[in-house]
Design a protein around this motif. Structure first.
Motif, mmCIF file in Angstrom:
data_model
loop_
_atom_site.group_PDB
_atom_site.id
_atom_site.type_symbol
_atom_site.label_atom_id
_atom_site.label_comp_id
_atom_site.label_asym_id
_atom_site.label_seq_id
_atom_site.Cartn_x
_atom_site.Cartn_y
_atom_site.Cartn_z
ATOM 1 N N ASN A 187 2.511 1.760 -3.233
ATOM 2 C CA ASN A 187 1.522 2.263 -4.189
ATOM 3 C C ASN A 187 1.279 3.756 -3.994
ATOM 4 O O ASN A 187 1.120 4.488 -4.966
ATOM 5 C CB ASN A 187 0.202 1.496 -4.063
ATOM 6 N N VAL A 188 1.224 4.198 -2.746
ATOM 7 C CA VAL A 188 1.026 5.626 -2.478
ATOM 8 C C VAL A 188 2.208 6.422 -3.026
ATOM 9 O O VAL A 188 2.029 7.416 -3.750
ATOM 10 C CB VAL A 188 0.838 5.883 -0.964
ATOM 11 N N VAL A 190 1.901 8.845 -6.350
ATOM 12 C CA VAL A 190 2.230 10.272 -6.372
ATOM 13 C C VAL A 190 3.229 10.546 -7.488
ATOM 14 O O VAL A 190 3.070 11.501 -8.265
ATOM 15 C CB VAL A 190 2.770 10.738 -5.002
ATOM 16 N N ILE A 193 0.844 -1.202 0.000
ATOM 17 C CA ILE A 193 0.000 0.000 0.000
ATOM 18 C C ILE A 193 0.877 1.249 0.000
ATOM 19 O O ILE A 193 0.660 2.179 -0.785
ATOM 20 C CB ILE A 193 -0.961 0.021 1.226
ATOM 21 N N TRP A 194 1.866 1.277 0.893
ATOM 22 C CA TRP A 194 2.739 2.455 0.970
ATOM 23 C C TRP A 194 3.529 2.651 -0.318
ATOM 24 O O TRP A 194 3.697 3.792 -0.782
ATOM 25 C CB TRP A 194 3.667 2.371 2.191
#
Length: 124
Positions: free
Chosen positions: A37-38, A42, A34-35
């Motif tokens: 992907n974040v 961005v 998830i991180w």
């Protein structure tokens, strides 16, 4: 007829959300993906990328999350069948883990090519 279909869709959404919540609560690797992907999401919006390139990169990150959910499901099934240590169980779990890793490598390769193209001024 339409209301029945809407009800079916509603329950599919509920069950999918419950599955995602379970993976979130139980799998630390899901948090890591998830991180990533974040961060890369961005980056995908900061870099001057075509809509197609941006879409494929974002889709790749989402596919990794999907593979992590499948891997978690596989692990739960193997553990539910038996707590006994068996080679087939270990191999199944390792294969699920490999699927996540291979998917991650694929998306990583795509990112490397996009970043090289951006760095060299090639169209992306």
């Amino acid at each position: 007829m339409i209301l029945r279909q809407i009800e079916k869709v509603k329950w599919r959404v509920v069950w999918s959300w419950q599955g995602a919540a379970h993976v979130w609560k139980t799998e630390g690797s899901f948090h890591q993906w998830i991180w990533l992907n974040v961060i890369f999401g961005v980056l995908a919006f900061v870099l001057p990328l075509s809509l197609t390139t941006r879409g494929f990169l974002l889709m790749g990150g989402i596919m990794i999350l999907a593979m992590e959910c499948v891997n978690t499901a596989l692990e739960r099934i193997v553990d539910d069948i038996s707590t006994e240590k068996r080679d087939a169980a270990r191999q199944a779990k390792d294969a699920g883990s490999a699927a996540v890793a291979i998917c991650g490598i694929g998306v990583g390769v795509a990112w490397v090519f996009v970043l090289i193209a951006w760095w060299t001024g090639a169209p992306v």
